[in-house]
Design a protein around this motif. Structure first.
Motif, PDB file in Angstrom:
ATOM      1  N   HIS A 180      34.799  56.120  44.225  1.00  0.00           N
ATOM      2  CA  HIS A 180      33.641  55.257  44.061  1.00  0.00           C
ATOM      3  C   HIS A 180      32.894  55.119  45.385  1.00  0.00           C
ATOM      4  O   HIS A 180      33.362  55.558  46.432  1.00  0.00           O
ATOM      5  N   THR A 194      31.511  52.285  47.976  1.00  0.00           N
ATOM      6  CA  THR A 194      31.694  50.884  48.355  1.00  0.00           C
ATOM      7  C   THR A 194      30.559  50.451  49.270  1.00  0.00           C
ATOM      8  O   THR A 194      30.185  51.191  50.182  1.00  0.00           O
ATOM      9  N   ARG A 206      31.137  49.687  44.037  1.00  0.00           N
ATOM     10  CA  ARG A 206      31.878  48.458  44.323  1.00  0.00           C
ATOM     11  C   ARG A 206      31.163  47.700  45.433  1.00  0.00           C
ATOM     12  O   ARG A 206      30.971  48.232  46.532  1.00  0.00           O
ATOM     13  N   VAL A 239      31.294  44.617  48.040  1.00  0.00           N
ATOM     14  CA  VAL A 239      32.311  43.777  48.655  1.00  0.00           C
ATOM     15  C   VAL A 239      31.674  42.878  49.715  1.00  0.00           C
ATOM     16  O   VAL A 239      30.681  43.238  50.348  1.00  0.00           O
ATOM     17  N   VAL A 256      29.342  48.731  37.963  1.00  0.00           N
ATOM     18  CA  VAL A 256      29.372  47.961  39.210  1.00  0.00           C
ATOM     19  C   VAL A 256      30.449  46.878  39.121  1.00  0.00           C
ATOM     20  O   VAL A 256      30.529  46.163  38.123  1.00  0.00           O
ATOM     21  N   THR A 257      31.255  46.768  40.159  1.00  0.00           N
ATOM     22  CA  THR A 257      32.227  45.684  40.276  1.00  0.00           C
ATOM     23  C   THR A 257      32.044  45.008  41.627  1.00  0.00           C
ATOM     24  O   THR A 257      31.410  45.567  42.528  1.00  0.00           O
ATOM     25  N   THR A 258      32.594  43.796  41.761  1.00  0.00           N
ATOM     26  CA  THR A 258      32.501  43.058  43.017  1.00  0.00           C
ATOM     27  C   THR A 258      33.887  42.644  43.482  1.00  0.00           C
ATOM     28  O   THR A 258      34.815  42.506  42.674  1.00  0.00           O
ATOM     29  N   ARG A 259      33.988  42.421  44.771  1.00  0.00           N
ATOM     30  CA  ARG A 259      35.265  41.992  45.341  1.00  0.00           C
ATOM     31  C   ARG A 259      35.004  41.191  46.612  1.00  0.00           C
ATOM     32  O   ARG A 259      34.160  41.586  47.426  1.00  0.00           O
ATOM     33  N   GLU A 277      39.275  48.456  52.841  1.00  0.00           N
ATOM     34  CA  GLU A 277      38.640  48.610  51.526  1.00  0.00           C
ATOM     35  C   GLU A 277      38.086  50.012  51.333  1.00  0.00           C
ATOM     36  O   GLU A 277      38.055  50.537  50.216  1.00  0.00           O
ATOM     37  N   ALA A 307      37.704  54.852  48.844  1.00  0.00           N
ATOM     38  CA  ALA A 307      36.307  55.121  48.477  1.00  0.00           C
ATOM     39  C   ALA A 307      35.884  56.501  48.952  1.00  0.00           C
ATOM     40  O   ALA A 307      36.425  57.034  49.924  1.00  0.00           O
TER      41      ALA A 307
END
Length: 288
Positions: A4, A6, A34, A36, A79-82, A95, A99
């Protein structure tokens, strides 16, 4: 599992520019994105709770804002978040481990004088072997799309193994369908400084030899990516300065950095350092 992209976001214009650039890159690569945010706040019960709550609220707002923006612009991208806790540079480097690319924003003072790369960005670049792209805030309105279409510029050192750098540059040019310019700077051997006279023919012969070496280095990649239009240029002078000039109008500049340690820790080489601080285009730094 697909690698992915980041992106580090912090609610700033630089973070928004990085998120938008990273979302376009994820769409081109057809991989997830992602987002972050690194909270520099110790996860310690002894730390007063109100401060931690403010930090968490700021992180939620930054991530939500970026998430809403990139989903609107690129609805096809997953899309994701962290939220991360710890020193931002260290947290982002960890992180980035799984990636394919880490994207960070970097401030520009408003003119064509390039980046003002902060300590977090610089520390993150040297702390990870994952490719890192630094994106400057554009002078265009925030709703504007990508303006430059000048292709990709890659700095090549013919005296070093450059497979990771060239692989990244050719893959980017291939997926974007744009041209690639390979640039190499060279200097006369140190012995010429002590020579009683200088023969211009020697300089021309050295230049021709350097061009042949550069052409030989690019040949396998031309064959692997026959659809990519490639030009190359070798010149006598500072590689950093020439790359900065070549960056004007480019979509992306790709530079390598040697993965090496000094008594003060990992550091950038002179060329990567100059390009990061002065190029007007996004810059991808590849450890090799």
């Amino acid at each position: 599992m697909k690698h992915h992209v980041t992106v580090g976001v912090d609610g700033s214009p630089e973070g928004r520019a990085a998120a938008r650039w990273g979302a376009r890159e994820a769409a081109l690569r057809q991989v997830p994105l992602r987002l972050v945010h690194a909270v520099d706040w110790p996860a310690n019960p002894a730390v007063p709770r109100p401060g931690r709550e403010r930090a968490d609220r700021w992180a939620d707002e930054a991530l939500t804002e970026a998430l809403t923006d990139v989903r609107r612009r690129h609805p096809q991208v997953e899309v994701t978040t962290r939220c991360l806790y710890g020193r931002p540079a260290a947290a982002l480097a960890v992180e980035a481990g799984d990636a394919g690319l880490l994207v960070l924003g970097s401030r520009g003072p408003g003119g064509p004088v390039g980046f003002l790369i902060g300590s977090v960005g610089l520390s993150t670049v040297v702390a990870t072997e994952t490719p890192v792209a630094l994106v400057r805030v554009s002078g265009e309105p925030e709703g504007a799309g990508p303006a430059p279409s000048g292709g990709i510029v890659v700095g090549v050192d013919i005296h070093e193994a450059a497979d990771r750098v060239l692989s990244f540059a050719f893959e980017e040019a291939d997926r974007r369908g744009c041209a690639l310019r390979a640039v190499h700077g060279w200097k006369l051997p140190a012995a010429y400084a002590y020579a009683p006279f200088f023969d211009p023919d020697d300089e021309r012969e050295i230049g021709r030899s350097v061009m042949r070496m550069l052409d030989d280095m690019l040949l396998p990649w031309r064959r692997k990516f026959p659809e990519v239009s490639v030009t190359h240029h070798a010149f006598m002078g500072s590689a950093g300065g020439q790359l900065v000039m070549a960056a004007t109008g480019a979509d992306l500049v790709v530079v390598g950095r040697r993965h090496r340690q000094s008594p003060l820790g990992s550091h950038l080489g002179r060329v990567a350092h100059a390009v990061l601080h002065h190029a007007v285009a996004p810059v991808a730094v590849i450890a090799h």
